[in-house]
Motif scaffolding. Structure first.
Motif, PDB file in Angstrom:
ATOM      1  N   ILE A 132       0.824  -1.216   0.000  1.00 49.60           N
ATOM      2  CA  ILE A 132       0.000   0.000   0.000  1.00 49.60           C
ATOM      3  C   ILE A 132       0.858   1.267   0.000  1.00 49.60           C
ATOM      4  N   ARG A 133       2.170   1.097   0.074  1.00 49.68           N
ATOM      5  CA  ARG A 133       3.078   2.247   0.173  1.00 49.68           C
ATOM      6  C   ARG A 133       2.860   3.255  -0.955  1.00 49.68           C
ATOM      7  N   GLN A 134       2.803   2.768  -2.181  1.00 51.97           N
ATOM      8  CA  GLN A 134       2.632   3.666  -3.322  1.00 51.97           C
ATOM      9  C   GLN A 134       1.199   4.170  -3.454  1.00 51.97           C
ATOM     10  N   GLU A 135       0.279   3.589  -2.683  1.00 52.31           N
ATOM     11  CA  GLU A 135      -1.129   3.967  -2.779  1.00 52.31           C
ATOM     12  C   GLU A 135      -1.510   5.055  -1.781  1.00 52.31           C
ATOM     13  N   VAL A 136      -0.824   5.097  -0.649  1.00 53.12           N
ATOM     14  CA  VAL A 136      -1.198   6.038   0.411  1.00 53.12           C
ATOM     15  C   VAL A 136      -0.242   7.227   0.505  1.00 53.12           C
ATOM     16  N   LEU A 137       0.778   7.217  -0.348  1.00 53.15           N
ATOM     17  CA  LEU A 137       1.757   8.299  -0.320  1.00 53.15           C
ATOM     18  C   LEU A 137       1.987   8.864  -1.724  1.00 53.15           C
ATOM     19  N   ARG A 138       2.381  10.124  -1.752  1.00 53.71           N
ATOM     20  CA  ARG A 138       2.814  10.755  -3.004  1.00 53.71           C
ATOM     21  C   ARG A 138       4.309  11.037  -2.869  1.00 53.71           C
ATOM     22  N   PHE A 139       5.077  10.696  -3.889  1.00 46.51           N
ATOM     23  CA  PHE A 139       6.516  10.895  -3.846  1.00 46.51           C
ATOM     24  C   PHE A 139       6.914  12.024  -4.794  1.00 46.51           C
ATOM     25  N   ASP A 140       7.728  12.953  -4.287  1.00 46.07           N
ATOM     26  CA  ASP A 140       8.168  14.057  -5.132  1.00 46.07           C
ATOM     27  C   ASP A 140       9.367  13.632  -5.986  1.00 46.07           C
ATOM     28  N   ARG A 141       9.952  14.585  -6.702  1.00 43.92           N
ATOM     29  CA  ARG A 141      11.042  14.268  -7.625  1.00 43.92           C
ATOM     30  C   ARG A 141      12.279  13.745  -6.915  1.00 43.92           C
ATOM     31  N   LYS A 142      12.420  14.074  -5.641  1.00 47.93           N
ATOM     32  CA  LYS A 142      13.570  13.604  -4.875  1.00 47.93           C
ATOM     33  C   LYS A 142      13.296  12.250  -4.206  1.00 47.93           C
ATOM     34  N   GLY A 143      12.059  11.764  -4.337  1.00 50.81           N
ATOM     35  CA  GLY A 143      11.699  10.502  -3.717  1.00 50.81           C
ATOM     36  C   GLY A 143      11.212  10.641  -2.292  1.00 50.81           C
ATOM     37  N   ASP A 144      10.999  11.882  -1.849  1.00 54.55           N
ATOM     38  CA  ASP A 144      10.498  12.108  -0.493  1.00 54.55           C
ATOM     39  C   ASP A 144       8.990  11.857  -0.450  1.00 54.55           C
ATOM     40  N   PRO A 145       8.501  11.140   0.576  1.00 56.04           N
ATOM     41  CA  PRO A 145       7.070  10.819   0.665  1.00 56.04           C
ATOM     42  C   PRO A 145       6.251  11.965   1.250  1.00 56.04           C
ATOM     43  N   HIS A 146       5.016  12.079   0.772  1.00 55.33           N
ATOM     44  CA  HIS A 146       4.080  13.083   1.289  1.00 55.33           C
ATOM     45  C   HIS A 146       2.704  12.431   1.435  1.00 55.33           C
ATOM     46  N   PRO A 147       2.005  12.698   2.540  1.00 54.55           N
ATOM     47  CA  PRO A 147       0.670  12.099   2.742  1.00 54.55           C
ATOM     48  C   PRO A 147      -0.315  12.532   1.668  1.00 54.55           C
ATOM     49  N   ILE A 148      -1.173  11.611   1.277  1.00 55.50           N
ATOM     50  CA  ILE A 148      -2.267  11.919   0.369  1.00 55.50           C
ATOM     51  C   ILE A 148      -3.460  12.357   1.218  1.00 55.50           C
TER      52      ILE A 148
ATOM     53  N   MET B  26       2.404   4.298   9.167  1.00 54.82           N
ATOM     54  CA  MET B  26       1.185   5.055   9.419  1.00 54.82           C
ATOM     55  C   MET B  26       1.441   6.561   9.539  1.00 54.82           C
ATOM     56  N   THR B  27       2.447   6.941  10.310  1.00 59.28           N
ATOM     57  CA  THR B  27       2.702   8.372  10.510  1.00 59.28           C
ATOM     58  C   THR B  27       3.208   9.026   9.236  1.00 59.28           C
ATOM     59  N   THR B  28       3.965   8.291   8.418  1.00 60.62           N
ATOM     60  CA  THR B  28       4.423   8.841   7.143  1.00 60.62           C
ATOM     61  C   THR B  28       3.237   9.116   6.235  1.00 60.62           C
ATOM     62  N   ALA B  29       2.211   8.269   6.349  1.00 60.73           N
ATOM     63  CA  ALA B  29       0.994   8.465   5.558  1.00 60.73           C
ATOM     64  C   ALA B  29       0.083   9.534   6.154  1.00 60.73           C
ATOM     65  N   GLY B  30       0.482  10.094   7.313  1.00 64.09           N
ATOM     66  CA  GLY B  30      -0.282  11.192   7.901  1.00 64.09           C
ATOM     67  C   GLY B  30      -1.327  10.786   8.904  1.00 64.09           C
ATOM     68  N   LEU B  31      -1.337   9.504   9.322  1.00 69.61           N
ATOM     69  CA  LEU B  31      -2.323   9.067  10.306  1.00 69.61           C
ATOM     70  C   LEU B  31      -1.889   9.448  11.716  1.00 69.61           C
ATOM     71  N   ILE B  32      -2.844   9.543  12.610  1.00 75.23           N
ATOM     72  CA  ILE B  32      -2.603   9.943  13.999  1.00 75.23           C
ATOM     73  C   ILE B  32      -2.833   8.737  14.902  1.00 75.23           C
ATOM     74  N   LYS B  33      -1.890   8.469  15.783  1.00 69.23           N
ATOM     75  CA  LYS B  33      -1.964   7.284  16.632  1.00 69.23           C
ATOM     76  C   LYS B  33      -2.857   7.509  17.841  1.00 69.23           C
ATOM     77  N   LEU B  34      -3.713   6.512  18.108  1.00 69.08           N
ATOM     78  CA  LEU B  34      -4.584   6.550  19.280  1.00 69.08           C
ATOM     79  C   LEU B  34      -4.011   5.744  20.442  1.00 69.08           C
ATOM     80  N   GLY B  35      -3.239   4.718  20.128  1.00 68.75           N
ATOM     81  CA  GLY B  35      -2.683   3.890  21.193  1.00 68.75           C
ATOM     82  C   GLY B  35      -2.172   2.575  20.654  1.00 68.75           C
ATOM     83  N   GLU B  36      -1.691   1.724  21.567  1.00 71.60           N
ATOM     84  CA  GLU B  36      -1.161   0.427  21.183  1.00 71.60           C
ATOM     85  C   GLU B  36      -1.398  -0.576  22.301  1.00 71.60           C
ATOM     86  N   GLY B  37      -1.347  -1.853  21.941  1.00 70.09           N
ATOM     87  CA  GLY B  37      -1.541  -2.909  22.925  1.00 70.09           C
ATOM     88  C   GLY B  37      -0.554  -4.036  22.709  1.00 70.09           C
ATOM     89  N   VAL B  38      -0.068  -4.626  23.804  1.00 71.72           N
ATOM     90  CA  VAL B  38       0.919  -5.706  23.746  1.00 71.72           C
ATOM     91  C   VAL B  38       0.450  -6.882  24.596  1.00 71.72           C
TER      92      VAL B  38
END
Length: 267
Positions: A101-117, A155-167
């Protein structure tokens, strides 16, 4: 997605993403516990990644499976990623999903840097993982940290916000979650009920950073004053400045390490 409003708030769509080889193992039990905490008025869907042959998109070729999954991700407001930790890392099932899903949830600029969609940015997510090792060993070795870091980075690179985690630790032979763990995970799911879509937590992060820096500056001054008093010496301006910066950044590095690495409950 068109939403229905109930008592002054929008109903949410929650997507549970199961990334384990077993469909009824500990990971599924953890995911079900979190979903149990979600209000019945919200829409809940389970996506078992093992039910799909997920492959990355090849230009010029149809990929209906990936299209279906991306559509589910688009319409969901909260993603719950649940995957076990294998060999100290994220399970291959979930890793393959994130890779595809990497190429689906992110936009990459000419330098290859990811940006959230925009379609994905500001959604929320929860991460769940488990491992065979016990609580004490996991706390010492950080066995599950790599799995969390991989999911968090995606997730954070795609611009999502974390609510929590469980272990969940010591999963070998585990047939049922303890009442305490069940309640803990349901409480985590209950956080979803208070979530507002697109609530940006930037201000909250700045406030937290301010207090961290302020506390570190105060501690640095106390340490520096203590050292000078112990030595019975006075420093020149530049020596005083350099020593302050060194102490400050050592303390800050330790604090940031704690919040980014040791913060996981690992239990």
């Amino acid at each position: 997605m068109k939403k229905v409003t109930l008592i002054g708030r929008d109903l949410l769509k929650v997507l549970g993403i199961l990334g384990s080889h077993k469909s009824n193992g500990v990971t599924r039990m953890m995911l079900d516990a979190v979903l149990n905490g979600v209000e019945a008025s919200n829409e809940v869907e389970l996506l078992n990644l093992n039910d799909y042959q997920i492959k990355p998109r090849i230009p010029g070729e149809d990929n209906p499976t990936l299209d279906l999954i991306i559509e589910k991700l688009k319409t969901a407001d909260v993603w719950i990623l649940a995957a076990p930790t294998y060999w100290g890392g994220l399970s291959g099932v979930m890793k393959n999903f994130l890779d595809c899903i990497r190429q689906e949830v992110l936009r990459f600029d000419r330098k290859g840097d990811p940006h959230p969609i925009p379609e994905f940015a500001h959604k929320h997510y929860i991460t769940l993982t488990n491992c065979y090792v016990g609580k004490a060993e996991n706390m010492l070795t950080g066995m599950t940290d790599s799995a969390f870091r991989t999911m968090d980075k995606a997730m954070t690179t795609a611009g999502l916000i974390k609510l929590g985690e469980g272990v969940q630790t010591a999963t070998y032979g585990l047939k049922q979650l303890t009442d305490k763990k069940q309640a803990e995970l349901e409480k985590l799911g209950n956080k979803i009920n208070q979530t507002q879509r697109k609530d940006d937590q930037t201000l909250k992060r700045y406030i937290e950073l301010f207090f961290i820096v302020a506390a570190m500056a105060l501690i640095t001054m106390v340490i520096q004053a203590g050292i000078l008093k112990l030595l019975g010496q006075a420093l020149s301006f530049w020596t005083n400045y350099i020593s302050f910066v060194l102490i400050f950044f050592i303390l800050l590095a330790i604090t940031l390490h704690f919040f980014t690495v040791v913060k996981h409950k690992r239990k």
